[in-house]
Design an enzyme around this catalytic site. Sequence first.
Site, PDB file in Angstrom:
ATOM      1  N   THR A 146     -17.906   1.567   0.113  1.00 44.72           N
ATOM      2  CA  THR A 146     -17.839   0.809  -1.130  1.00 44.72           C
ATOM      3  C   THR A 146     -17.459   1.763  -2.222  1.00 44.72           C
ATOM      4  O   THR A 146     -18.072   2.818  -2.381  1.00 44.72           O
ATOM      5  CB  THR A 146     -19.162   0.133  -1.504  1.00 44.72           C
ATOM      6  N   ASP A 186     -17.884   1.342  -5.182  1.00 44.46           N
ATOM      7  CA  ASP A 186     -18.860   1.235  -6.270  1.00 44.46           C
ATOM      8  C   ASP A 186     -20.107   2.094  -6.077  1.00 44.46           C
ATOM      9  O   ASP A 186     -20.923   2.215  -6.983  1.00 44.46           O
ATOM     10  CB  ASP A 186     -19.283  -0.224  -6.455  1.00 44.46           C
TER      11      ASP A 186
END
Lengths: 365, 365, 365, 365
Positions: B141, B143
């Site tokens: 990910t 993020d």
Amino acid sequence: MSRKIKRIALLTGGGDCPGLNAVIRAVTRAAILQYGYEVFGYRFGYKGLYNNDIIPLTLETVSGILHKGGTILYSSNKDNLFNYLIEENGSMVKRDVSDVAIENMRKEGIDALVVIGGDGTLTSARDFYRKGVNVIGVPKTIDNDLAATDVTFGFNTAIDVATDALDRLHTTAESHHRIMILEVMGRNAGWIALESGIAGSADVILIPEIPYDINKVVEKIRERESHGRLFSIIVVAEGAKSINGDIVISKIVEDSPDPIRLGGIANKLELELEKVIKEHEIRSTVLGHVQRGGNTCTYDRILSTRYGVRAVELIDEGKFGSMVSLKGDTISYEPLENVIGKTKDVDPDGELVSIAKKIGISFGD
Amino acid sequence: MSRKIKRIALLTGGGDCPGLNAVIRAVTRAAILQYGYEVFGYRFGYKGLYNNDIIPLTLETVSGILHKGGTILYSSNKDNLFNYLIEENGSMVKRDVSDVAIENMRKEGIDALVVIGGDGTLTSARDFYRKGVNVIGVPKTIDNDLAATDVTFGFNTAIDVATDALDRLHTTAESHHRIMILEVMGRNAGWIALESGIAGSADVILIPEIPYDINKVVEKIRERESHGRLFSIIVVAEGAKSINGDIVISKIVEDSPDPIRLGGIANKLELELEKVIKEHEIRSTVLGHVQRGGNTCTYDRILSTRYGVRAVELIDEGKFGSMVSLKGDTISYEPLENVIGKTKDVDPDGELVSIAKKIGISFGD
Amino acid sequence: MSRKIKRIALLTGGGDCPGLNAVIRAVTRAAILQYGYEVFGYRFGYKGLYNNDIIPLTLETVSGILHKGGTILYSSNKDNLFNYLIEENGSMVKRDVSDVAIENMRKEGIDALVVIGGDGTLTSARDFYRKGVNVIGVPKTIDNDLAATDVTFGFNTAIDVATDALDRLHTTAESHHRIMILEVMGRNAGWIALESGIAGSADVILIPEIPYDINKVVEKIRERESHGRLFSIIVVAEGAKSINGDIVISKIVEDSPDPIRLGGIANKLELELEKVIKEHEIRSTVLGHVQRGGNTCTYDRILSTRYGVRAVELIDEGKFGSMVSLKGDTISYEPLENVIGKTKDVDPDGELVSIAKKIGISFGD
Amino acid sequence: MSRKIKRIALLTGGGDCPGLNAVIRAVTRAAILQYGYEVFGYRFGYKGLYNNDIIPLTLETVSGILHKGGTILYSSNKDNLFNYLIEENGSMVKRDVSDVAIENMRKEGIDALVVIGGDGTLTSARDFYRKGVNVIGVPKTIDNDLAATDVTFGFNTAIDVATDALDRLHTTAESHHRIMILEVMGRNAGWIALESGIAGSADVILIPEIPYDINKVVEKIRERESHGRLFSIIVVAEGAKSINGDIVISKIVEDSPDPIRLGGIANKLELELEKVIKEHEIRSTVLGHVQRGGNTCTYDRILSTRYGVRAVELIDEGKFGSMVSLKGDTISYEPLENVIGKTKDVDPDGELVSIAKKIGISFGD
């Protein structure tokens, strides 16, 4: 003009551009080291000239700024002293305050003024020259659209940034079979889109000089698909327009419950393409001011240095009222009178567009 | 699990992320050179597993890809084979087609499957494991919001790109005394905004975890002015929200004569600030997919290589149903069962936010 | 220690390292904004402390330095005030002048001293603490070889630079089927070579911790040839040694007609390989101080900022005599007493070397 | 020449240079898409022409190579087919084997040959043209020292790399008050040192065209000290020479117990300066092949693309025996006959040197 030059001043006007500091440094160093001038800077462009916001520029002041974007003298837009907004009897009126500026220079003993700026800024420079000021102009536009010089500084830095963004978009486009749109600067001229598009391996380049047909853009994407290339990269100048009419760059939906500024051409394209192309995701990026800032590229540092030194040489030679320019590989100069207002658009039939088309890039025409 | 491993396969799912290719390369090289496995890749994530879109991965295939963003195996979103959209009797229905996938692996003699993906992709991986497939997960990910691992690859590349953009915006902000807004990724977690904001010398950082009060943002800008700092830099995660309620990230004004997608949080902020701050120009940039692509940074290349080799070691050790993770300075692993669905938000009272506040960064709270 | 802190000072010692300015900035900002301290800097490390070469550090002083390599406080090597070379009665002698330094601090009202430096610098810091000075240490070594902290700032910038060089060497190596040698920093510890070698896709990594056999290096090159890979990349730490004994890093041929300093390990390797490998050209590059300078990378900016703020917190908490450190994902601290002189070598049997070997990298052993 | 062109081939000769792949791509794309030619590549330069080592070049082959350094066709040095080393009756002799090459082209049906290379490679191209081969030349030299064209591709990438290294050296020089020496490419012409020196803010530039006096270099360093600038940056072309005679670039001390290749000019300078300047440390870096590799810069990608497309246009126009060139802002061409052997040195009295001197850069003269 036979006055012996002792003190010179500089100012920077209009939007900032990588290379401004390199010009300031070159002017200052050459003036001090080679000609023994004292050097000053007016801060915030012509506004500073009007307010006499003046600082000395020394070897120390300009140390360490060669590579830095921006301008240590700051800049301002909308500051035409020949038609300047001032308060008078409690209301704002436009007046010619150029004499105040000239008087400021006289008081400080400024013998010559180097003006670094775009067309608007240089028009004022020309007007000051007409009123007797010893002006030398240095052309500045990130869009590279001045007729009087082959290349302006800042332009190569901008295409470096745009090309780097295109390189980055490629990998993600390819992995997901996406259509990627990159909006770059260029309201009136498409040079940044054109050169970064060639350097960044774009499939479609849309520029103001060549109105595009959205169907031709779709055609290009379909043609790539037919060769197994399931992604496409589009670079679009902010001033690109379709054959159906102009595009509003930016407007605000005031009556929306949550007022929001509408995006520009990249956004519009994204929506137009989404209507037709259902099997790919489409994503857009608006680079904006990232293109203007950061470190100045090697090419622009050298060009700016050449411009700056030549400007001081022109002062020494008494060639006032002129602007430095690059012609082929040589730094030359032109009378400001001859160059004001003359822009250089991308020629739809010129060499660069022709080359781009020959390697398969579509312009949507 | 006592079956001797001879052939393994990989797939990449979800949004692309710098470092995917580095994992693919590390898995392939370690599997071939160290363990003598044959290695295969399913293209387009689980969709390829369903369609048996499989290719061999050799030392040659993975040569030259270490630094490249994207994924040579392509990826797809929305491809949960346990609830998959297929055509049946002329209409589209959702079905559990996981048995087709398992049968495909059986036919190809695939003994173990390395799944590289985010929470959704790993949830399916867990479900395949429950059905007896020898699965190893590698977390992905951009993020950095997975609870089970300290750092995910791609994240450091993304903050490099965002920080570079902030560096560029600084010079132009300073020259023109502007307020610059940079919108970065982060729908639910503000890590990219937080770390790039600290590294890029932002004055204000707005993240989903700390709802902002627009008045506090204005206050910060005013405070800087009072110290002679006439520009400000704001970095905002796309999922940031004000204390007054959520922000619609993106919507289309269908009933506009010229339908246009409304911009996100950066745009909204720009308009809100423009109402109050009249003396500075405000400009915003939306980095978008530029953050996901291009060359993988050094840190992510190393982390991805460590993940990839560890995944193959786990196959050799028979530790199926687990996911590699970074704990402190050590590559470890966790049962997929324990980590699915557990995210890691920025702690408003944690060390990084505290440090940022102590050096004067405002979070608008 | 019950003295209320009002004024603190900083100094930087030893070789420069990207991130020093970021620490200086973080200390200064946190001290002023959060704790209301006045902040000063001694220039040129301990030498400045002895000479009372002190300057105030304000928010303005530390503006714009976050990303810049080097140190605005300058540095010096060889400046142990407990054994300091001074002139006395016309000849140079070594004396303990630490009391002069302490008296200087007393006169200026400095309540606490933040010392940023490597092992030598921190040993002096410990000695000042023993004499009653309120010292906080911040560890600095570009080689990442301190035992007390997981990562030191500067290290990631150095491996970024080295990895970038390796990326560049790849294309030219491949085009000409060459053997390329890159010499990087690392006298005693091979971390930079190891991590940049993994990130930069080296085929051979030679480090001080693993003495190399030149025949094994040749073997690796031959093995690659047998798979059609007709080029190889070798990254070598400057302190790497062969199994046959140490290598003289650098010496001067005084009796040569034209005295020249002999090159280091890269050169030696080049000559050794040339004797055996006739069909490929071999080229070497010595990166040198390019690894130390330029812009600080994102990771190091954040780490330095965390170190700097934590150092001020430790002052506030009265935790003198300690050094900030990174443990896993947390900024912590250790007594200086415990950490002086403890280095962290690459473990030949550790995870990173093991991973590198599993993807086919040779260490010449 | 009235033969209808159906098949063309390319080869790359001499040292590699960023932009070669961009030329190969442009030739291939324009030839296929615009003119319907079939395109082939000979691998390893003329050697491949002799050995008939030929591969087809398609749109797919040249996909993704625009930005990559090196050459996908590989290259070789020392491969003059008019005087080629071959085995004959058991011993190595030099023979004119050009007819073998011509026969190879005839058999493959190659109607025209695009030769990309430096002066040696283009001399052979001219010789093949004299023997009736339809040759078009594309000039290549990283040193930018060809008289027939204003700029050669690769040069701007090289000065970008050198300038980046100078930027990095600045911070470390300043922190430690050091003299830093950077050795860059340029055996015969000093263009890289000159332009990177201007862009990278060097204090001293030493080039082959201006023999240096070591005393003048010391003088410059002393002058800077007198203005409080306690560090200096020297960039030196590998072919720079002192007024006292030539410098041996590189030699091997065979009779040393541990034979080592002696370093080049940077090393010599370092030792010369160390004799005189005692109060500063002096450090040198030799960039070497790092200058040749890695990603091609934006400028070179565009220039290479223009060269490549123009080469195909010249084939279409039947302008054989000519070489593409850049004149000012226009891509033009010259007869190979006129341009062979004509180099372009830095003019010691030219504009660039003059500008550099006016901003205070010393050339040691």
